[in-house]
Design an enzyme around this catalytic site. Sequence first.
Site, PDB file in Angstrom:
ATOM      1  N   LEU A 128       6.149   1.252  -0.333  1.00  0.00           N
ATOM      2  CA  LEU A 128       5.452   0.050   0.124  1.00  0.00           C
ATOM      3  C   LEU A 128       5.946  -0.350   1.509  1.00  0.00           C
ATOM      4  O   LEU A 128       7.126  -0.668   1.682  1.00  0.00           O
ATOM      5  CB  LEU A 128       5.707  -1.113  -0.846  1.00  0.00           C
ATOM      6  CG  LEU A 128       5.223  -0.924  -2.286  1.00  0.00           C
ATOM      7  CD1 LEU A 128       5.835  -1.990  -3.194  1.00  0.00           C
ATOM      8  CD2 LEU A 128       3.709  -0.973  -2.344  1.00  0.00           C
ATOM      9  N   HIS A 176       4.130  11.936   3.321  1.00  0.00           N
ATOM     10  CA  HIS A 176       2.958  11.053   3.226  1.00  0.00           C
ATOM     11  C   HIS A 176       1.730  11.815   3.721  1.00  0.00           C
ATOM     12  O   HIS A 176       1.519  11.974   4.920  1.00  0.00           O
ATOM     13  CB  HIS A 176       3.181   9.797   4.063  1.00  0.00           C
ATOM     14  CG  HIS A 176       2.251   8.659   3.724  1.00  0.00           C
ATOM     15  ND1 HIS A 176       1.039   8.840   3.086  1.00  0.00           N
ATOM     16  CD2 HIS A 176       2.359   7.311   3.919  1.00  0.00           C
ATOM     17  CE1 HIS A 176       0.446   7.663   2.925  1.00  0.00           C
ATOM     18  NE2 HIS A 176       1.227   6.723   3.420  1.00  0.00           N
ATOM     19  N   TYR A 202      -3.621   8.615   7.270  1.00  0.00           N
ATOM     20  CA  TYR A 202      -2.628   8.825   8.319  1.00  0.00           C
ATOM     21  C   TYR A 202      -2.696  10.271   8.818  1.00  0.00           C
ATOM     22  O   TYR A 202      -3.626  11.011   8.491  1.00  0.00           O
ATOM     23  CB  TYR A 202      -1.253   8.386   7.822  1.00  0.00           C
ATOM     24  CG  TYR A 202      -1.254   6.916   7.477  1.00  0.00           C
ATOM     25  CD1 TYR A 202      -1.496   5.956   8.467  1.00  0.00           C
ATOM     26  CD2 TYR A 202      -1.087   6.467   6.167  1.00  0.00           C
ATOM     27  CE1 TYR A 202      -1.558   4.600   8.161  1.00  0.00           C
ATOM     28  CE2 TYR A 202      -1.140   5.117   5.854  1.00  0.00           C
ATOM     29  CZ  TYR A 202      -1.381   4.187   6.850  1.00  0.00           C
ATOM     30  OH  TYR A 202      -1.449   2.850   6.552  1.00  0.00           O
ATOM     31  N   ARG A 255       2.520  12.790  -1.331  1.00  0.00           N
ATOM     32  CA  ARG A 255       1.490  11.850  -1.782  1.00  0.00           C
ATOM     33  C   ARG A 255       0.162  12.251  -1.152  1.00  0.00           C
ATOM     34  O   ARG A 255       0.067  12.450   0.059  1.00  0.00           O
ATOM     35  CB  ARG A 255       1.846  10.412  -1.399  1.00  0.00           C
ATOM     36  CG  ARG A 255       0.998   9.391  -2.173  1.00  0.00           C
ATOM     37  CD  ARG A 255       1.386   7.955  -1.896  1.00  0.00           C
ATOM     38  NE  ARG A 255       1.202   7.141  -3.095  1.00  0.00           N
ATOM     39  CZ  ARG A 255       1.028   5.822  -3.077  1.00  0.00           C
ATOM     40  NH1 ARG A 255       1.024   5.159  -1.938  1.00  0.00           N
ATOM     41  NH2 ARG A 255       0.874   5.148  -4.206  1.00  0.00           N
ATOM     42  N   ARG A 281       2.297  -3.307  -6.090  1.00  0.00           N
ATOM     43  CA  ARG A 281       2.348  -4.768  -6.028  1.00  0.00           C
ATOM     44  C   ARG A 281       3.058  -5.387  -7.231  1.00  0.00           C
ATOM     45  O   ARG A 281       3.777  -6.380  -7.092  1.00  0.00           O
ATOM     46  CB  ARG A 281       0.930  -5.323  -5.896  1.00  0.00           C
ATOM     47  CG  ARG A 281       0.299  -5.048  -4.538  1.00  0.00           C
ATOM     48  CD  ARG A 281      -1.187  -5.304  -4.513  1.00  0.00           C
ATOM     49  NE  ARG A 281      -1.895  -4.350  -5.375  1.00  0.00           N
ATOM     50  CZ  ARG A 281      -3.215  -4.265  -5.458  1.00  0.00           C
ATOM     51  NH1 ARG A 281      -3.967  -5.081  -4.738  1.00  0.00           N
ATOM     52  NH2 ARG A 281      -3.782  -3.383  -6.245  1.00  0.00           N
TER      53      ARG A 281
END
Length: 380
Positions: free
Chosen positions: A36, A182, A187, A234, A327
């Site tokens: 996060l 990532h 991205y 990921r 979250r």
Amino acid sequence: MVHAPAKVAAAAAIPLLTPYKMGQLELSHRVVLAPLTRCRSYGNVPQPHAAVYYSQRATRGGLLIAEATDISPTAQGYPETPGIYTQQQIEAWKPIVDAVHRKGALFFLQIWHVGRVSTTDFQPNGQAPISSTDKQITPDDSGMVYSKPRRLRTDEIPQIIDDFRRAARNAIEAGFDGVEIHGAHGYLLEQFMKDSANDRTDEYGGSLENRCRFAVEVIDAVVAEVGAHRVGIRLSPFVDFMDCFDSDPVALGSYMVQQLNKHPGFLYCHMVEPRMAIIEGRRKIAHGLLPFRKQFNGTFIAAGGYDREEGNKVVADGYADLVAYGRLFLANPDLPRRFELDAPLNRYDRSTFYTQDPVVGYTDYPFLEEIDEESRTTYA
């Protein structure tokens, strides 16, 4: 009242709280802290308050994935994100990693390059962000405008791959148990992988194999540097984020999983669900990741807005080995304990997700025991 002990006993055995062996790493439960971005690493250097934040969320045998961390000065796209490319940054990470390890948890660092999801304000000497393309991201509803990127030359790509390799090495030097590459959410790696963004005509563009070449070469370099047993990735083949989507996400995801399988012992594949549908007022998991779960040889981590019930179900069904929570874990530092007791959850405050305050919305979410103590004081 007579049923309370039975409820506690049943809660202790929920699928999310069963042990799991990830490669050679022993996990005591399957509730993972998702990476996060928190924008609290002043000057791109991790700060002492991060040791408080991560250790709050650490449990013996738990897995934490640290926030996305810049592999180089050109990798930044948001304010106050941490880096792992200088000795100062490496040294600053060490006490944070130590704090997590003292709790008995495992700690992986997510390494990234944002590519065109940036502005000249974040780039060295005010230069244009780099990408697979020179196409600018269409401004979103928030009005955020990203700078027009510069298309990487073919001969520049090996340097970016080497930046990922060095970042992985630096993460291990800082004490992390491994790294997560990532390759999601629009991205840099996705800007190469997905055909909406990649309009190249060299060996890094065109066919699916060519578009994935950059990501595969990053994976190969990182694995060669630190070992497949220390590397996860990921991926979000279904996600359309930052003007980055693919015309055939199933083919994309399947191809990437096949490349991961070429590395014996590649630790994990962390995938993001397609959007959950709302049916009769309840979210329904799309289960779009099933083909990839079946194909991948290692540990499969699913993410995508799961709650306690949904997480238990996907583990029980064998759809995922581990479930990453973002979250909910941000707002509930003792999330595994709350899941065990089926206790009420703190509500997250979205307005503090990306502020630079070292406490508010970061380390001040209460633990269950603190709430119980406050209740006892109130009603005493």
